[in-house]
Design an enzyme around this catalytic site. Structure first.
Site, PDB file in Angstrom:
ATOM      1  CB  THR A 184      36.043  42.637  49.028  1.00  0.00           C
ATOM      2  OG1 THR A 184      34.807  42.349  48.381  1.00  0.00           O
ATOM      3  CG2 THR A 184      37.093  41.670  48.518  1.00  0.00           C
ATOM      4  CB  THR A 217      34.410  38.954  48.877  1.00  0.00           C
ATOM      5  OG1 THR A 217      33.416  39.956  48.716  1.00  0.00           O
ATOM      6  CG2 THR A 217      34.011  37.728  48.091  1.00  0.00           C
ATOM      7  CG  ASP A 250      29.837  39.896  42.494  1.00  0.00           C
ATOM      8  OD1 ASP A 250      29.594  41.097  42.265  1.00  0.00           O
ATOM      9  OD2 ASP A 250      30.758  39.541  43.254  1.00  0.00           O
ATOM     10  CB  SER A 292      35.021  37.448  41.401  1.00  0.00           C
ATOM     11  OG  SER A 292      35.790  38.216  42.297  1.00  0.00           O
ATOM     12  CB  SER A 293      36.262  42.678  40.262  1.00  0.00           C
ATOM     13  OG  SER A 293      35.190  42.927  39.400  1.00  0.00           O
TER      14      SER A 293
HETATM   15  N1  GLY Z   1      32.196  40.483  45.433  1.00  0.00           N
HETATM   16  C1  GLY Z   1      33.101  41.309  44.748  1.00  0.00           C
HETATM   17  C2  GLY Z   1      33.826  40.562  43.698  1.00  0.00           C
HETATM   18  O1  GLY Z   1      33.961  39.367  43.798  1.00  0.00           O
HETATM   19  O2  GLY Z   1      34.248  41.152  42.753  1.00  0.00           O
END
Ligand code: GLY
Length: 575
Positions: free
Chosen positions: A385, A403, A427, A456-457
């Site tokens: 990311t 990402t 995810d 997502s984070s």
């Molecule tokens: N792929 C990492 C996120 O979206 O958190």
């Protein structure tokens, strides 16, 4: 707590400038604008566009393309992202969701074997890991809505990087070394990214003629290039050849979503961040709400006491993440409750008292559903990311996190296109309680369904002071994104650090499960020992956490300060 709160508010005035005179590292500065990214050439591309008269939106789009060319292992046309933008002229806040989507043929049990066990490899490498990409649509929509320069012009720096080549930096090379063993399964990716199959030396130039052709087509014809026609067909063919279920219909039907930004308040500042399907904004605000009653400035930056308080807040937030977060088009995420001051205050009472009271964290919340299973661990050095922060003198601000999920996503490059395809399907929660590549767990809220966006984070964030953009920040690295953004903010707001020191300072991380308090190696031994005495199961891994990319605008002078994280090949480019 009330007395502490008063103290904290009193301390605020002296630190809000965020431009402390005493500094370990000086921030980059600029009068007209600033671009910061964990990918150095992306910051340079954005600056080029600002100099040419583009606004922060143009610069962010150009930087987004350039990041995807320079570090294809971390983002690009085969992935997705989230964009948070503040428009200086109107005060409008745009939260654009360009997150990948599960293909129509995806199914809740698609990563379970005949015995009902999760096959983690299937959701991380190969065709089934691929979700429908959305980044190009997001960049195009942002540009169409608020860009100033022509579309082809903002694509141009990335095209040039394909032709002239991107010198491999230290972080880039480390990521290649990490990926090299599995890239042999993906000959097209290895052919492009490695030097005759070998790890390239530092400074080796990555030249990408296939990707340049793709970008030229995009510059001419826009995002439809990835929705129909030969490039789209090549993406589908490559995915299916690796066992995937992506179709042309999936690509053609992809749509971005406009969301409403999460809003919160911390010590008189307004926090704007990304709502679901990212968990980032909710948990950032939730943790800040929990911490606001405490005088962190008095307990001290990275003291055992501060780390204890903040880590406990992280645990409580991640415990909620596992139960309540998912794609809001499929699941009623209780956003207002999770981000409310009253809930934050209730949780704040659990951060103390010391001596450290602790219940096994899997018993917090709902023992019935939150049972302990095989713990996961974050990947040793996730590079899948990247983040770009931009501000301009017209009062515009953009935070863009993009990402392909983990390093080189699914591993697949669609032949002839230069596009690396994501593995964002990982995810999702492949099964209740089954950890993903980041050790994160989830339940029905984040179960796989056709057309659904995986949780997502990513936490692209803009902080307003007196109603105007004051600070822009974001980071890569899965769940460490949320905790990295949190620590960057408290480093500036509570500890008065300048923006460069704030992004560079040692970090810590807790994500509730696995029950580890992760500390970067630079934390002093006595701090570690004290935390262990209080019962924290401390781990000090050999890798570093996140890569904060932040800008602070001095409200008095109007000067932009940029903080580029030394953990990656980052750059801050002021103008
Ligand atoms: N792929 C990492 C996120 O979206 O958190």
């Amino acid at each position: 707590m009330r007395a502490r709160r008063k103290l904290a508010l009193l301390a605020l005035g002296s630190v809000l400038a965020g431009t402390a005179e005493v500094s370990a590292a000086n921030p980059e500065w600029g009068w007209q604008g600033m671009v910061v990214s964990s990918v150095g050439p992306a910051a340079a591309a954005g600056r080029e566009i600002l100099i040419e008269g583009g606004n922060a939106i143009d610069a962010a789009v150009a930087a987004g393309f350039a990041a995807g060319v320079s570090h294809q292992f971390s983002s690009g046309l085969g992935g997705g992202g989230f964009i948070l933008a503040y428009l200086g002229a109107t005060g409008e806040v745009l939260a654009l969701d360009a997150r990948e989507v599960a293909p129509a043929a995806a199914a809740a049990d698609m990563f379970l074997d005949a015995a009902g066990q999760v096959d983690p490899q299937a959701s991380r490498l190969g065709g089934r890991a691929v979700a429908v990409p959305g980044l190009l649509q997001g960049l195009h929509e942002l540009h169409t809505l608020h860009g100033r320069l022509p579309w082809a012009r903002v694509v141009e720096p990335a095209r040039r990087l394909c032709r002239e080549g991107v010198p491999v930096g230290v972080h880039h090379r480390r990521m290649l070394a990490f990926a090299q063993p599995y890239l042999s399964r993906f000959p097209e990716t290895a052919r492009i990214q490695l030097a005759d199959g070998q790890l390239p030396p530092l400074g080796w130039k990555l030249v990408q003629p296939d990707l340049e052709r793709t970008l030229k087509a995009i510059a001419r014809r826009g995002p439809q290039v990835l929705q129909r026609g030969e490039i789209a067909e090549a993406m589908v063919k490559a995915t299916q050849a690796h066992g995937g279920v992506l179709t042309l219909e999936d690509l053609a039907s992809y749509r971005t979503r406009r969301r409403t930004a999460v809003r919160g308040y911390y010590r008189g500042l307004e926090i704007l961040s990304m709502p679901p399907p990212s968990s980032g904004g909710i948990h950032l605000v939730q943790m800040l709400n929990m911490l606001e009653p405490f005088d962190l400035a008095a307990s001290g930056m990275n003291s055992s006491e501060t780390i204890h308080l903040v880590a406990e807040a992280m645990k409580l937030a991640f415990a909620d993440r596992a139960v309540h977060l998912g794609d809001p088009d499929f699941y009623p995420v209780p956003l207002a409750w999770l981000t409310s001051k009253s809930y934050g205050l209730k949780l704040a009472r659990r951060l103390e008292p010391r001596p450290f009271w602790r219940k096994p964290p899997w018993l917090w919340g709902r023992p019935r559903v939150l049972r302990l299973e095989r713990p996961g661990t974050p990947p040793p050095d996730d590079g899948g990311t990247t983040h770009i922060s931009v501000m301009d003198a017209e009062g515009n601000a953009v935070a863009l996190t993009q990402t392909v999920n983990t390093l080189f996503g699914s591993g697949i490059t669609a032949p002839g296109t230069g596009i690396v395809l994501n593995n964002e399907m990982d995810d999702f929660a492949a099964a209740p309680h089954a950890p993903n590549a980041f050790g994160l767990v989830g339940q029905s809220a984040n179960a796989i369904a056709p057309g659904k966006r995986p949780l997502s984070s990513m936490t692209p964030t803009i902080v307003l002071r007196d109603g105007r953009p004051w600070l822009v920040v974001g980071s890569p690295m899965g769940p460490m994104i949320i905790t990295t953004v949190l620590q960057t903010l408290i480093n500036v707001i509570d500890f008065g650090m300048n923006i460069q020191d704030a992004v560079a300072a040692p970090r810590f991380h807790h994500q509730w499960r696995p029950d580890h308090l992760l500390l970067e190696p630079e934390h002093p031994q006595d701090v570690v020992a004290r935390l262990e005495d209080w019962g924290h199961p401390v781990r000090v891994p050999e890798f570093h956490f996140g890569a904060s990319a932040a800008i602070l605008r001095d409200p008095e002078t109007g000067l932009f300060w940029g903080g580029a994280d030394p953990r990656r090949d980052s750059a801050a480019a002021g103008y």
